[in-house]
Design a protein around this motif. Structure first.
Motif, PDB file in Angstrom:
ATOM      1  N   ILE A  91     -15.027   0.162 -16.075  1.00 18.14           N
ATOM      2  CA  ILE A  91     -13.996  -0.879 -16.013  1.00 18.14           C
ATOM      3  C   ILE A  91     -13.772  -1.171 -14.543  1.00 18.14           C
ATOM      4  O   ILE A  91     -13.485  -0.256 -13.760  1.00 18.14           O
ATOM      5  N   LEU A  92     -13.885  -2.413 -14.145  1.00 19.60           N
ATOM      6  CA  LEU A  92     -13.762  -2.777 -12.734  1.00 19.60           C
ATOM      7  C   LEU A  92     -12.727  -3.881 -12.577  1.00 19.60           C
ATOM      8  O   LEU A  92     -12.769  -4.888 -13.291  1.00 19.60           O
ATOM      9  N   TRP A  93     -11.793  -3.674 -11.640  1.00 18.94           N
ATOM     10  CA  TRP A  93     -10.752  -4.652 -11.342  1.00 18.94           C
ATOM     11  C   TRP A  93     -10.942  -5.222  -9.939  1.00 18.94           C
ATOM     12  O   TRP A  93     -11.693  -4.686  -9.123  1.00 18.94           O
ATOM     13  N   GLU A  94     -10.186  -6.254  -9.646  1.00 25.43           N
ATOM     14  CA  GLU A  94     -10.065  -6.733  -8.277  1.00 25.43           C
ATOM     15  C   GLU A  94      -9.165  -5.770  -7.504  1.00 25.43           C
ATOM     16  O   GLU A  94      -8.309  -5.105  -8.082  1.00 25.43           O
ATOM     17  N   ASP A  95      -9.357  -5.711  -6.192  1.00 24.86           N
ATOM     18  CA  ASP A  95      -8.465  -4.919  -5.343  1.00 24.86           C
ATOM     19  C   ASP A  95      -7.199  -5.718  -5.066  1.00 24.86           C
ATOM     20  O   ASP A  95      -7.269  -6.919  -4.743  1.00 24.86           O
ATOM     21  N   GLY A  96      -6.042  -5.065  -5.179  1.00 23.86           N
ATOM     22  CA  GLY A  96      -4.778  -5.730  -4.903  1.00 23.86           C
ATOM     23  C   GLY A  96      -3.781  -4.769  -4.288  1.00 23.86           C
ATOM     24  O   GLY A  96      -4.073  -3.586  -4.053  1.00 23.86           O
ATOM     25  N   LYS A  97      -2.568  -5.270  -4.043  1.00 25.14           N
ATOM     26  CA  LYS A  97      -1.528  -4.466  -3.413  1.00 25.14           C
ATOM     27  C   LYS A  97      -0.200  -4.579  -4.166  1.00 25.14           C
ATOM     28  O   LYS A  97       0.845  -4.856  -3.563  1.00 25.14           O
ATOM     29  N   PRO A  98      -0.188  -4.342  -5.459  1.00 26.34           N
ATOM     30  CA  PRO A  98       1.065  -4.491  -6.211  1.00 26.34           C
ATOM     31  C   PRO A  98       2.111  -3.440  -5.866  1.00 26.34           C
ATOM     32  O   PRO A  98       3.303  -3.652  -6.103  1.00 26.34           O
ATOM     33  N   LEU A  99       1.686  -2.301  -5.308  1.00 26.58           N
ATOM     34  CA  LEU A  99       2.620  -1.213  -5.015  1.00 26.58           C
ATOM     35  C   LEU A  99       2.885  -1.051  -3.524  1.00 26.58           C
ATOM     36  O   LEU A  99       3.703  -0.208  -3.133  1.00 26.58           O
ATOM     37  N   ASP A 100       2.238  -1.830  -2.705  1.00 30.03           N
ATOM     38  CA  ASP A 100       2.263  -1.600  -1.265  1.00 30.03           C
ATOM     39  C   ASP A 100       3.666  -1.757  -0.684  1.00 30.03           C
ATOM     40  O   ASP A 100       4.147  -0.902   0.065  1.00 30.03           O
ATOM     41  N   ASP A 101       4.349  -2.842  -1.008  1.00 31.45           N
ATOM     42  CA  ASP A 101       5.683  -3.089  -0.457  1.00 31.45           C
ATOM     43  C   ASP A 101       6.661  -2.012  -0.912  1.00 31.45           C
ATOM     44  O   ASP A 101       7.446  -1.476  -0.123  1.00 31.45           O
ATOM     45  N   TRP A 102       6.609  -1.687  -2.187  1.00 30.67           N
ATOM     46  CA  TRP A 102       7.474  -0.642  -2.757  1.00 30.67           C
ATOM     47  C   TRP A 102       7.239   0.688  -2.055  1.00 30.67           C
ATOM     48  O   TRP A 102       8.186   1.365  -1.633  1.00 30.67           O
ATOM     49  N   ALA A 103       5.980   1.076  -1.915  1.00 29.61           N
ATOM     50  CA  ALA A 103       5.663   2.365  -1.316  1.00 29.61           C
ATOM     51  C   ALA A 103       6.027   2.408   0.165  1.00 29.61           C
ATOM     52  O   ALA A 103       6.503   3.437   0.669  1.00 29.61           O
ATOM     53  N   LYS A 104       5.807   1.312   0.876  1.00 26.37           N
ATOM     54  CA  LYS A 104       6.160   1.285   2.302  1.00 26.37           C
ATOM     55  C   LYS A 104       7.663   1.491   2.492  1.00 26.37           C
ATOM     56  O   LYS A 104       8.094   2.222   3.391  1.00 26.37           O
ATOM     57  N   LYS A 105       8.455   0.862   1.651  1.00 23.31           N
ATOM     58  CA  LYS A 105       9.905   1.034   1.759  1.00 23.31           C
ATOM     59  C   LYS A 105      10.316   2.466   1.442  1.00 23.31           C
ATOM     60  O   LYS A 105      11.190   3.037   2.112  1.00 23.31           O
ATOM     61  N   LEU A 106       9.691   3.058   0.457  1.00 19.94           N
ATOM     62  CA  LEU A 106      10.017   4.442   0.130  1.00 19.94           C
ATOM     63  C   LEU A 106       9.541   5.388   1.230  1.00 19.94           C
ATOM     64  O   LEU A 106      10.230   6.365   1.557  1.00 19.94           O
ATOM     65  N   LYS A 107       8.393   5.111   1.813  1.00 22.62           N
ATOM     66  CA  LYS A 107       7.905   5.966   2.901  1.00 22.62           C
ATOM     67  C   LYS A 107       8.836   5.893   4.111  1.00 22.62           C
ATOM     68  O   LYS A 107       9.114   6.920   4.747  1.00 22.62           O
ATOM     69  N   GLU A 108       9.322   4.707   4.417  1.00 22.89           N
ATOM     70  CA  GLU A 108      10.255   4.580   5.541  1.00 22.89           C
ATOM     71  C   GLU A 108      11.571   5.291   5.231  1.00 22.89           C
ATOM     72  O   GLU A 108      12.160   5.950   6.099  1.00 22.89           O
TER      73      GLU A 108
END
Length: 701
Positions: free
Chosen positions: A499-516
């Motif tokens: 199963i192959l998907w496109e690469d995306g960033k659906p979690l990037d903003d959420w994770a960056k805020k939590l990391k900060e």
């Protein structure tokens, strides 16, 4: 005791022995009779496992085991077409998520003192059988499902109509919360501290005492210490039974909550360590839940005021990134709610992230494990260890959220993959994919296993490492890529389906805020002059970790269970999809999943990709700034003692970089030997705790 009394006691003991034999024979006769009747009922053309289960006191799965004809058609088809991997070398289990079961012991490991799982029903046995049973034959590994052949399987590669994750247009309502230590009776509500008389600390005692002190407005009671649901644990063979009994005990004036408004959570949640009791007044509209603060972080003797301060600091830190942030009951609920508030309002996914077809979600649920948990024992490691060194990947999952699968997936068959160029193949394996593969361990291999394979037990995995071993499994792109490009010897991988998907960033903003948020709270804990506030900041930083960790787990939508009771006289009212977990003369106790089939936030493909990346990083991880690598494959053969989700246990230290960034390997413990190699999880944890204490003591001197 005199000789005459001794002889009389022996006679009485023999009488008890004979009574036990008779009772055991009668029990086996009744179980055999029950199973025979189940099989007879299954012959009826309209028979359903869901109806037979409550009548027999078995779960639906156990009924289907006795009468396979009652299995759902699709399940039967999947079992028939699933590949059959070889018997495993060693059994390991996945890490428990927030709502998952306690991992099963590994081969040779002693069972935990209190298991969280109920025993399976006895298999049919003749009534007269009293001799010891012959040794059980080795279990065979479970079969992993495969994508259906041809156009039937191609039809799976779509999204569920009308189901997508969208940004909410409402604000969560905060709930009035109190913090209670049931061992001391100390209750904290806002800035006020009270001391309660909790009696036996039953649910009824807690509700009565709290609402007597605070008549109105309490909606959530966090238990900070005392674990009242374990008070009668010695009366039960399993902790889970003790918890269920505590939750379902009578609560005069209250009944089990049935849910309200947007909150679909209803009924109790039985968990051995962190249960949730949900109650509603019988004559009124008051709703309250009792839950463990252990869902958020480990409390090491911290009092309720410190725990409350931690929640306040957590809320304040989150509000810097989400002006509508609300702390919900659990970190998973909070994490998922915060993520939905990062869904873009513009661009390709302004209308939300669509949910995969039910077939693909089911496939991912069955074939994508969580963290790697494996204990390596002699002769794979030395009998005597020079030392035990623990490395823990700091805030590990946060490092693997930068790329996730998006879009409509496409199927990559063996023929399609073989037709691609080597460059196209490596690009696909490095991308967001989930692959069914046939694997062969190199003949010269002398290190740890690289890829998970199904082992006996529910969702159990092991990692074959025997030279020349072959097996069929599913694995994510990061692990496949690691197996092919590892620094020792490339493994032979044959792609069977994918199963192959496109690469995306659906979690990037959420994770960056939590990391900060995590970084700020960690710094506050380090530099805060007030010891209580420093401790509260540390606990708050751990809570941020839980929000991300369990938030990711919630995307996988592991079936959550609620528990209820039904009078024996109303047996037919037991929900058809419920599993019977206990019964007595008056009540049937059951549990059932809270249907998430239409959950708009079900994205198991995201959780699977992160888990695969984290497992691969335990093997090898590059540090670009230092141009060096860390991980199990960068240690000498025979020096890896164990993997535990995001931790490595080794026989020697390594000079791996640590810059307090997510994913860095942090030295957590170091115990000097010689030490006997641990052979059970309990022994490993004992050495781990000693190693942490030894390292702390050495750093303080």
């Amino acid at each position: 005791m005199y000789a005459q009394s001794y002889s009389a006691a022996l006679t009485e003991l023999r009488t008890v022995r004979d009574a036990i034999k008779k009772a055991r024979a009668e029990l086996m006769r009744l179980e055999s009779d029950r199973d025979r009747r189940v099989v007879q009922l299954a012959a009826y053309e309209k028979a359903k496992a869901e109806r037979i289960a409550p009548a027999s006191g078995l779960s639906v799965a156990d009924v289907v085991t006795l009468a396979p004809a009652l299995a759902p058609d699709r399940l039967a088809a999947d079992s028939a077409t699933a590949p059959q991997p070889p018997a495993p070398e060693a059994i390991t289990t996945q890490a428990a998520d927030e709502t998952g079961p306690t991992p099963a012991p590994q081969p040779g490991a002693a069972a935990p003192a209190k298991s969280t799982e109920r025993p399976r029903p006895a298999s049919p046995a003749p009534a007269e059988a009293t001799a010891p049973a012959p040794p059980a034959e080795p279990q065979t590994p479970r079969s992993l499902p495969a994508i259906a052949e041809g156009t039937a399987g191609d039809a799976w590669f779509t999204h569920t109509p009308g189901l997508a994750s969208t940004r909410p247009n409402f604000t969560q309502q905060a709930r009035s919360t109190v913090f209670l230590d049931t061992s001391t009776g100390i209750l904290v509500h806002r800035s006020e501290t009270h001391r309660l008389d909790l009696g036996a600390a039953s649910a009824a005692d807690i509700l009565s005492a709290v609402f007597h002190t605070l008549p109105e407005g309490v909606e959530r009671i966090y238990i900070t210490s005392g674990d009242p649901w374990h008070r009668d644990a010695d009366r039960y063979p399993y902790l889970r039974d003790a918890v269920a009994a505590w939750l379902n005990a009578p609560t005069p004036g209250w009944r089990t909550d049935t849910g309200r408004g947007r909150d679909r959570m209803a009924g109790h949640f039985v968990h051995a360590r962190n249960p949730v009791g949900r109650y509603q007044r019988e004559n009124g509209d008051s709703h309250v839940e009792i839950r463990s603060v252990g869902e958020w972080f480990d409390v090491d003797g911290d009092d309720p005021p410190t725990v409350r301060d931690a929640f306040v600091l957590l809320w304040q830190a989150l509000r810097r990134h989400w002006n509508d942030a609300v702390l919900m009951g659990s970190p998973s609920q909070t994490g998922r709610d915060l993520w939905t508030r990062t869904i873009p309002t513009r661009g390709q996914y302004a209308d939300g992230f669509p949910v995969l077809s039910e077939e693909l979600r089911g496939l991912l649920h069955a074939t994508a494990g969580q963290g790697r948990n494996e204990l390596l024992t002699p002769p794979r490691v030395p009998e005597q260890l020079p030392q035990l060194v623990e490395y823990d990947r700091t805030f590990a999952y946060a490092k693997h959220t930068w790329k996730s699968p998006v879009g409509t997936p496409r199927r990559v068959t063996a023929q399609t993959f073989a037709a691609w160029s080597e460059k196209e193949q490596m690009r696909a394996l490095y991308g967001c994919g989930h692959w069914q593969v046939r694997v062969r361990v190199p003949d010269t291999w002398n290190h740890v296993g690289l890829l998970p394979a199904p082992a006996p037990g529910d969702r159990a995995w092991h990692y074959p490492a025997t030279p020349g071993a072959t097996f069929t499994t599913w694995a994510g792109g990061p692990e496949i890529h690691t197996a092919l490009t590892n620094p020792l010897t490339p493994w032979k991988i044959e792609i069977l389906d994918g199963i192959l998907w496109e690469d995306g960033k659906p979690l990037d903003d959420w994770a960056k805020k939590l990391k900060e948020t995590w970084s700020n709270l960690s710094a506050q804990a380090h530099f805060q002059g007030n010891p209580q506030q420093a401790r509260a900041a540390h606990l708050a930083s751990r809570a941020v970790r839980a929000i991300l960790l369990y938030g990711i787990g919630s995307f996988a939508q592991r079936p959550r269970m609620v528990t209820g009771t039904t009078p024996r006289s109303m047996e037919r009212e037991v929900p058809p999809d419920a599993e019977i977990i206990g019964f007595d003369d008056e009540l049937i106790t059951w549990q059932k999943p809270t249907g998430f089939a239409r959950d708009p936030n079900a994205h198991p493909e995201w959780a699977a990709a992160i888990w695969s990346g984290a497992r691969a990083a335990l093997l090898t991880q590059r540090h670009r700034d230092e141009d060096t690598y860390a991980g199990a494959l960068h240690t000498p053969p025979g020096s890896v003692i164990a993997f535990r989700t995001d931790a490595l246990y080794l026989t020697q230290p390594h000079n791996w970089p640590h810059h307090h960034q997510p994913g860095d390997y942090l030295l957590r413990g170091q115990l000097t030997g010689p030490l006997a190699a641990p052979t059970t999880e309990e022994e490993l944890l004992t050495l781990r705790n000693a190693g942490r204490a030894a390292l702390t003591a050495s750093q303080e001197t």
